[in-house]
Design a protein around this motif. Structure first.
Motif, PDB file in Angstrom:
ATOM      1  N   UNK A 202      -8.975   1.404   0.211  1.00  0.00           N
ATOM      2  CA  UNK A 202      -8.797   2.694   0.875  1.00  0.00           C
ATOM      3  C   UNK A 202      -7.434   3.295   0.525  1.00  0.00           C
ATOM      4  N   UNK A 203      -6.396   2.478   0.526  1.00  0.00           N
ATOM      5  CA  UNK A 203      -5.049   2.965   0.227  1.00  0.00           C
ATOM      6  C   UNK A 203      -4.914   3.399  -1.231  1.00  0.00           C
ATOM      7  N   UNK A 204      -5.699   2.816  -2.129  1.00  0.00           N
ATOM      8  CA  UNK A 204      -5.622   3.187  -3.554  1.00  0.00           C
ATOM      9  C   UNK A 204      -6.123   4.592  -3.814  1.00  0.00           C
ATOM     10  N   UNK A 205      -6.878   5.192  -2.894  1.00  0.00           N
ATOM     11  CA  UNK A 205      -7.397   6.530  -3.107  1.00  0.00           C
ATOM     12  C   UNK A 205      -6.298   7.590  -2.995  1.00  0.00           C
ATOM     13  N   UNK A 206      -5.153   7.245  -2.461  1.00  0.00           N
ATOM     14  CA  UNK A 206      -4.111   8.220  -2.172  1.00  0.00           C
ATOM     15  C   UNK A 206      -3.647   9.032  -3.388  1.00  0.00           C
ATOM     16  N   UNK A 207      -3.436   8.456  -4.567  1.00  0.00           N
ATOM     17  CA  UNK A 207      -2.944   9.264  -5.692  1.00  0.00           C
ATOM     18  C   UNK A 207      -3.857  10.435  -6.062  1.00  0.00           C
ATOM     19  N   UNK A 208      -5.142  10.359  -5.779  1.00  0.00           N
ATOM     20  CA  UNK A 208      -6.017  11.474  -6.131  1.00  0.00           C
ATOM     21  C   UNK A 208      -6.134  12.504  -5.016  1.00  0.00           C
ATOM     22  N   UNK A 209      -5.612  12.197  -3.834  1.00  0.00           N
ATOM     23  CA  UNK A 209      -5.747  13.121  -2.717  1.00  0.00           C
ATOM     24  C   UNK A 209      -5.057  14.455  -2.979  1.00  0.00           C
ATOM     25  N   UNK A 210      -3.907  14.435  -3.643  1.00  0.00           N
ATOM     26  CA  UNK A 210      -3.220  15.707  -3.907  1.00  0.00           C
ATOM     27  C   UNK A 210      -4.042  16.593  -4.840  1.00  0.00           C
ATOM     28  N   UNK A 211      -4.749  15.980  -5.806  1.00  0.00           N
ATOM     29  CA  UNK A 211      -5.602  16.769  -6.688  1.00  0.00           C
ATOM     30  C   UNK A 211      -6.759  17.389  -5.906  1.00  0.00           C
ATOM     31  N   UNK A 212      -7.387  16.619  -5.018  1.00  0.00           N
ATOM     32  CA  UNK A 212      -8.478  17.169  -4.220  1.00  0.00           C
ATOM     33  C   UNK A 212      -7.974  18.242  -3.261  1.00  0.00           C
ATOM     34  N   UNK A 213      -6.776  18.048  -2.700  1.00  0.00           N
ATOM     35  CA  UNK A 213      -6.201  19.065  -1.827  1.00  0.00           C
ATOM     36  C   UNK A 213      -5.993  20.372  -2.586  1.00  0.00           C
ATOM     37  N   UNK A 214      -5.454  20.281  -3.793  1.00  0.00           N
ATOM     38  CA  UNK A 214      -5.263  21.490  -4.594  1.00  0.00           C
ATOM     39  C   UNK A 214      -6.596  22.109  -4.976  1.00  0.00           C
ATOM     40  N   UNK A 215      -7.575  21.290  -5.334  1.00  0.00           N
ATOM     41  CA  UNK A 215      -8.892  21.821  -5.707  1.00  0.00           C
ATOM     42  C   UNK A 215      -9.523  22.565  -4.536  1.00  0.00           C
ATOM     43  N   UNK A 216      -9.390  22.000  -3.352  1.00  0.00           N
ATOM     44  CA  UNK A 216     -10.009  22.613  -2.183  1.00  0.00           C
ATOM     45  C   UNK A 216      -9.263  23.857  -1.729  1.00  0.00           C
ATOM     46  N   UNK A 217      -7.935  23.788  -1.653  1.00  0.00           N
ATOM     47  CA  UNK A 217      -7.159  24.872  -1.059  1.00  0.00           C
ATOM     48  C   UNK A 217      -6.587  25.865  -2.070  1.00  0.00           C
ATOM     49  N   UNK A 218      -6.286  25.429  -3.288  1.00  0.00           N
ATOM     50  CA  UNK A 218      -5.666  26.332  -4.259  1.00  0.00           C
ATOM     51  C   UNK A 218      -6.636  26.825  -5.315  1.00  0.00           C
TER      52      UNK A 218
ATOM     53  N   UNK B  18       0.851  -1.187   0.000  1.00  0.00           N
ATOM     54  CA  UNK B  18       0.000   0.000   0.000  1.00  0.00           C
ATOM     55  C   UNK B  18       0.888   1.238   0.000  1.00  0.00           C
ATOM     56  N   UNK B  19       0.377   2.312  -0.566  1.00  0.00           N
ATOM     57  CA  UNK B  19       1.108   3.587  -0.658  1.00  0.00           C
ATOM     58  C   UNK B  19       2.484   3.408  -1.285  1.00  0.00           C
ATOM     59  N   UNK B  20       2.578   2.522  -2.277  1.00  0.00           N
ATOM     60  CA  UNK B  20       3.790   2.391  -3.060  1.00  0.00           C
ATOM     61  C   UNK B  20       4.849   1.455  -2.532  1.00  0.00           C
ATOM     62  N   UNK B  21       4.622   0.793  -1.396  1.00  0.00           N
ATOM     63  CA  UNK B  21       5.623  -0.166  -0.908  1.00  0.00           C
ATOM     64  C   UNK B  21       4.982  -1.106   0.103  1.00  0.00           C
ATOM     65  N   UNK B  22       5.707  -2.139   0.468  1.00  0.00           N
ATOM     66  CA  UNK B  22       5.225  -3.089   1.464  1.00  0.00           C
ATOM     67  C   UNK B  22       5.251  -2.411   2.834  1.00  0.00           C
ATOM     68  N   UNK B  23       4.114  -2.459   3.523  1.00  0.00           N
ATOM     69  CA  UNK B  23       4.001  -1.834   4.834  1.00  0.00           C
ATOM     70  C   UNK B  23       3.255  -2.773   5.785  1.00  0.00           C
ATOM     71  N   UNK B  24       3.577  -2.630   7.070  1.00  0.00           N
ATOM     72  CA  UNK B  24       2.826  -3.358   8.082  1.00  0.00           C
ATOM     73  C   UNK B  24       1.479  -2.692   8.279  1.00  0.00           C
ATOM     74  N   UNK B  25       0.452  -3.522   8.386  1.00  0.00           N
ATOM     75  CA  UNK B  25      -0.906  -3.050   8.624  1.00  0.00           C
ATOM     76  C   UNK B  25      -1.455  -3.816   9.822  1.00  0.00           C
TER      77      UNK B  25
END
Length: 181
Positions: free
Chosen positions: A68-84, A8-15
């Protein structure tokens, strides 16, 4: 509590997670898969558990976490849409105006991204607004700065006619300089 390693999030992580089938009162008693999970951060620490709810009862707990972890790549776009881009200020707009605005903003966001990916001599010249960064990869921000340098002085707001509520170039007769002395 279950511990598992997931990609998740681009690498193997403990969950770390636990899950249950539950009735969600705020969904009128609908059954949901509730997953309390914590995903290892980049420093190797486990943050507080978060609750993830899925209405698809066929999903396993690990599937819910992975989706849930797959949604991460679009979060930066939503952050920019909301704040910028000013999403916070759009609550009073009509649906039609909001859709038009979002399409224009989406194109404005995507164009520098695509030009940075496309590259080429013309894009390199466009992005040469920061000479100290020459030789480094062309990023969307540098392309955007080049586009602002070219189009920043263009009076686009003058093309909106508030009276007729139409967008188009103003009449030349209205914008021509006066020849009377």
């Amino acid at each position: 509590m279950v511990w598992i390693k997931l990609f998740v999030y681009g690498k193997m992580r403990w969950v770390r997670y636990r899950h249950a089938l539950a009735q969600a009162r705020f969904l009128n008693g609908r059954m949901v898969v509730a997953v309390w999970s914590s995903i290892e951060d980049d420093k190797g620490k486990m943050p507080k558990d978060r609750l993830i709810i899925a209405t698809d009862l066929t999903l396993s707990a690990t599937d819910v976490i992975w989706i849930y972890a797959r949604r991460w790549p679009i979060e930066s776009m939503f952050n920019q849409a909301k704040n910028n881009w000013g999403w916070k200020e759009t609550w009073q707009q009509t649906c039609q105006v909001l859709h038009r605005w979002f399409h224009i903003m989406g194109i404005g966001y995507a164009l520098p991204q695509l030009l940075a990916i496309k590259g080429g001599d013309k894009v390199n010249r466009l992005a040469s607004v920061t000479p100290w960064r020459n030789g480094q990869p062309i990023a969307a921000g540098r392309v955007r700065s080049g586009l602002v340098r070219i189009f920043g002085h263009f009076p686009i707001r003058a093309w909106w006619n508030a009276k007729s509520r139409e967008f188009g170039p103003p009449d030349e007769a209205e914008t021509a300089p006066s020849t009377q002395g």
